[in-house]
Design a protein around this motif. Structure first.
Motif, mmCIF file in Angstrom:
data_model
loop_
_atom_site.group_PDB
_atom_site.id
_atom_site.type_symbol
_atom_site.label_atom_id
_atom_site.label_comp_id
_atom_site.label_asym_id
_atom_site.label_seq_id
_atom_site.Cartn_x
_atom_site.Cartn_y
_atom_site.Cartn_z
ATOM 1 N N GLU A 68 7.707 -26.640 -22.623
ATOM 2 C CA GLU A 68 8.626 -25.526 -22.785
ATOM 3 C C GLU A 68 10.039 -25.913 -22.357
ATOM 4 O OE1 GLU A 68 7.917 -22.730 -24.264
ATOM 5 O OE2 GLU A 68 5.817 -23.293 -24.536
ATOM 6 N N ALA A 69 10.130 -26.578 -21.208
ATOM 7 C CA ALA A 69 11.446 -26.999 -20.703
ATOM 8 C C ALA A 69 11.915 -28.307 -21.316
ATOM 9 C CB ALA A 69 11.396 -27.135 -19.185
ATOM 10 N N LYS A 70 10.993 -28.990 -22.030
ATOM 11 C CA LYS A 70 11.283 -30.294 -22.626
ATOM 12 C C LYS A 70 11.715 -31.304 -21.557
ATOM 13 C CE LYS A 70 12.461 -28.609 -27.252
ATOM 14 N NZ LYS A 70 12.121 -27.204 -27.020
ATOM 15 N N THR A 71 10.926 -31.379 -20.486
ATOM 16 C CA THR A 71 11.230 -32.304 -19.397
ATOM 17 C C THR A 71 10.014 -33.153 -19.046
ATOM 18 O OG1 THR A 71 10.622 -30.691 -17.689
ATOM 19 C CG2 THR A 71 12.932 -30.761 -18.384
ATOM 20 N N ILE A 72 10.285 -34.311 -18.485
ATOM 21 C CA ILE A 72 9.275 -35.192 -17.906
ATOM 22 C C ILE A 72 9.763 -35.507 -16.503
ATOM 23 C CG2 ILE A 72 8.023 -37.371 -18.119
ATOM 24 C CD1 ILE A 72 8.900 -37.411 -21.070
ATOM 25 N N LYS A 73 9.007 -35.059 -15.501
ATOM 26 C CA LYS A 73 9.477 -35.213 -14.129
ATOM 27 C C LYS A 73 8.364 -35.713 -13.231
ATOM 28 C CE LYS A 73 13.200 -31.787 -14.242
ATOM 29 N NZ LYS A 73 13.857 -30.686 -13.515
ATOM 30 N N GLY A 74 8.780 -36.375 -12.143
ATOM 31 C CA GLY A 74 7.825 -36.862 -11.162
ATOM 32 C C GLY A 74 8.320 -38.136 -10.520
ATOM 33 N N GLY A 75 7.392 -39.073 -10.304
ATOM 34 C CA GLY A 75 7.755 -40.333 -9.679
ATOM 35 C C GLY A 75 6.924 -41.475 -10.221
ATOM 36 N N ALA A 76 7.536 -42.638 -10.336
ATOM 37 C CA ALA A 76 6.853 -43.858 -10.785
ATOM 38 C C ALA A 76 7.744 -45.043 -10.460
ATOM 39 C CB ALA A 76 6.564 -43.816 -12.282
ATOM 40 N N ASN A 77 7.125 -46.202 -10.285
ATOM 41 C CA ASN A 77 7.876 -47.430 -10.017
ATOM 42 C C ASN A 77 8.824 -47.264 -8.822
ATOM 43 O OD1 ASN A 77 6.677 -48.784 -12.234
ATOM 44 N ND2 ASN A 77 8.119 -47.803 -13.627
ATOM 45 N N GLN A 78 8.328 -46.538 -7.802
ATOM 46 C CA GLN A 78 9.048 -46.338 -6.549
ATOM 47 C C GLN A 78 10.407 -45.666 -6.749
ATOM 48 O OE1 GLN A 78 9.108 -50.170 -4.599
ATOM 49 N NE2 GLN A 78 6.878 -50.207 -4.344
ATOM 50 N N SER A 79 10.478 -44.770 -7.733
ATOM 51 C CA SER A 79 11.722 -44.044 -7.973
ATOM 52 C C SER A 79 11.416 -42.739 -8.699
ATOM 53 C CB SER A 79 12.696 -44.892 -8.807
ATOM 54 O OG SER A 79 12.181 -45.091 -10.106
ATOM 55 N N PRO A 80 12.342 -41.769 -8.622
ATOM 56 C CA PRO A 80 12.127 -40.501 -9.331
ATOM 57 C C PRO A 80 12.174 -40.694 -10.850
ATOM 58 C CG PRO A 80 13.857 -40.309 -7.660
ATOM 59 C CD PRO A 80 13.577 -41.758 -7.831
ATOM 60 N N VAL A 81 11.452 -39.836 -11.557
ATOM 61 C CA VAL A 81 11.525 -39.754 -13.015
ATOM 62 C C VAL A 81 12.054 -38.367 -13.358
ATOM 63 C CG1 VAL A 81 10.216 -39.728 -15.169
ATOM 64 C CG2 VAL A 81 9.624 -41.363 -13.367
ATOM 65 N N ASP A 82 13.158 -38.324 -14.076
ATOM 66 C CA ASP A 82 13.768 -37.044 -14.464
ATOM 67 C C ASP A 82 14.348 -37.220 -15.865
ATOM 68 O OD1 ASP A 82 14.920 -34.583 -14.657
ATOM 69 O OD2 ASP A 82 16.215 -34.780 -12.899
ATOM 70 N N LEU A 83 13.541 -36.872 -16.864
ATOM 71 C CA LEU A 83 13.917 -37.094 -18.253
ATOM 72 C C LEU A 83 13.887 -35.787 -19.046
ATOM 73 C CD1 LEU A 83 11.701 -40.248 -18.896
ATOM 74 C CD2 LEU A 83 14.172 -40.254 -18.506
ATOM 75 N N LYS A 84 14.769 -35.688 -20.019
ATOM 76 C CA LYS A 84 14.740 -34.620 -21.015
ATOM 77 C C LYS A 84 14.347 -35.249 -22.348
ATOM 78 C CE LYS A 84 16.497 -30.889 -20.769
ATOM 79 N NZ LYS A 84 15.965 -29.499 -20.554
ATOM 80 N N PHE A 85 13.678 -34.475 -23.201
ATOM 81 C CA PHE A 85 13.382 -35.021 -24.522
ATOM 82 C C PHE A 85 13.825 -34.057 -25.616
ATOM 83 C CE2 PHE A 85 9.254 -33.133 -23.155
ATOM 84 C CZ PHE A 85 9.007 -32.250 -24.194
ATOM 85 N N THR A 86 14.228 -34.647 -26.735
ATOM 86 C CA THR A 86 14.547 -33.888 -27.940
ATOM 87 C C THR A 86 13.688 -34.419 -29.076
ATOM 88 O OG1 THR A 86 16.356 -35.403 -28.494
ATOM 89 C CG2 THR A 86 16.919 -33.430 -27.234
ATOM 90 N N TRP A 87 13.476 -33.570 -30.095
ATOM 91 C CA TRP A 87 12.494 -33.906 -31.111
ATOM 92 C C TRP A 87 12.921 -33.504 -32.506
ATOM 93 C CZ3 TRP A 87 10.077 -30.348 -34.289
ATOM 94 C CH2 TRP A 87 8.989 -30.828 -35.049
ATOM 95 N N THR A 88 12.614 -34.342 -33.478
ATOM 96 C CA THR A 88 12.550 -33.987 -34.885
ATOM 97 C C THR A 88 11.254 -34.595 -35.404
ATOM 98 O OG1 THR A 88 13.617 -35.964 -35.805
ATOM 99 C CG2 THR A 88 15.072 -34.171 -35.043
ATOM 100 N N PRO A 89 10.790 -34.214 -36.597
ATOM 101 C CA PRO A 89 9.542 -34.806 -37.106
ATOM 102 C C PRO A 89 9.594 -36.324 -37.222
ATOM 103 C CG PRO A 89 10.064 -32.847 -38.353
ATOM 104 C CD PRO A 89 11.250 -33.103 -37.455
#
Length: 213
Positions: free
Chosen positions: A97-118
């Motif tokens: 819904e928010a189009k986000t990917i969040k959390g932690g990996a590789n000893q650092s924060p993950v804070d991504l937004k995504f956009t989409w077309t087919p």
């Protein structure tokens, strides 16, 4: 169209690739209605989470890469990735819904937004302690952008299970046996030998930032 199809076209839905015989007529009709090129239709059908018969609850990646063990669980219903990779804990949440990917990996924060077309998906934000922008073009079969303070380019073929290019200042080659789920090759100046269960090359490409070190 409901978000499961959207998310899987992103390759963020974590759904496995499968033959057309495993998909319902509704899924095939939905893909045809989009009037996509044949290669994109194939991904769309494989991505129709809502209409797939017997969708698994989880997928897994295990083995070795980047000179370290990897053990990841892809929760296909709660949209989470957990486990460990690159000697670091992984905990990722995908919010469609928010189009986000969040959390932690590789000893650092993950804070991504995504956009989409087919035809394309773009991830942009921060991960691995660096700016990230990755664009997957399903029609061309390419992944381009930057991550880990380095350029990224891959040419891939989902049907053949292959990807080749460069990232993190190193050549990359990935070869997936879709029968056994074994993926071999090299990346990050190290051997790649992992096993995918209920997952596909598209899941690796969709979360490529996770596998860079």
């Amino acid at each position: 169209m409901k978000t499961p199809l959207l998310s899987a076209l992103l390759c963020l839905s974590l759904t496995p690739f499968a033959g057309a015989e495993t998909w319902s007529a509704a899924a095939v009709s939905a893909a045809q209605a989009l009037k996509m090129p044949a290669s994109v239709k194939t991904v769309a059908v494989a991505a129709s989470v809502a209409t797939r018969r017997g969708r698994p609850a989880a997928g897994w990646i295990s083995g070795g890469m980047n000179n370290s063990p990897v053990n990841l669980t892809f929760d296909l219903r709660n949209w989470k990735i957990t486990g460990g990779a690159n000697l670091s804990p992984v905990e990722i949440t995908i919010d469609h819904e928010a189009k986000t990917i969040k959390g932690g990996a590789n000893q650092s924060p993950v804070d991504l937004k995504f956009t989409w077309t087919p035809q394309k998906v773009t991830l942009e934000g921060g991960a691995n302690g660096s700016p990230v922008k990755l664009e997957v073009d399903w029609t061309k079969g390419t992944l381009d952008g930057y991550s880990n303070n380095s350029p990224v380019h891959l040419d891939f073929n989902l049907q053949e299970g292959t990807a080749k290019g460069y990232a993190n200042h190193a050549p990359i080659e990935m070869n997936l046996d879709r029968v056994s789920g074994n993926m071999t090759g090299a990346m990050n100046h190290a051997a790649l030998q992992i096993k995918l269960v209920n997952l596909d090359l598209s899941d690796v490409l969709g979360h490529f930032y996770l596998f860079l070190k």
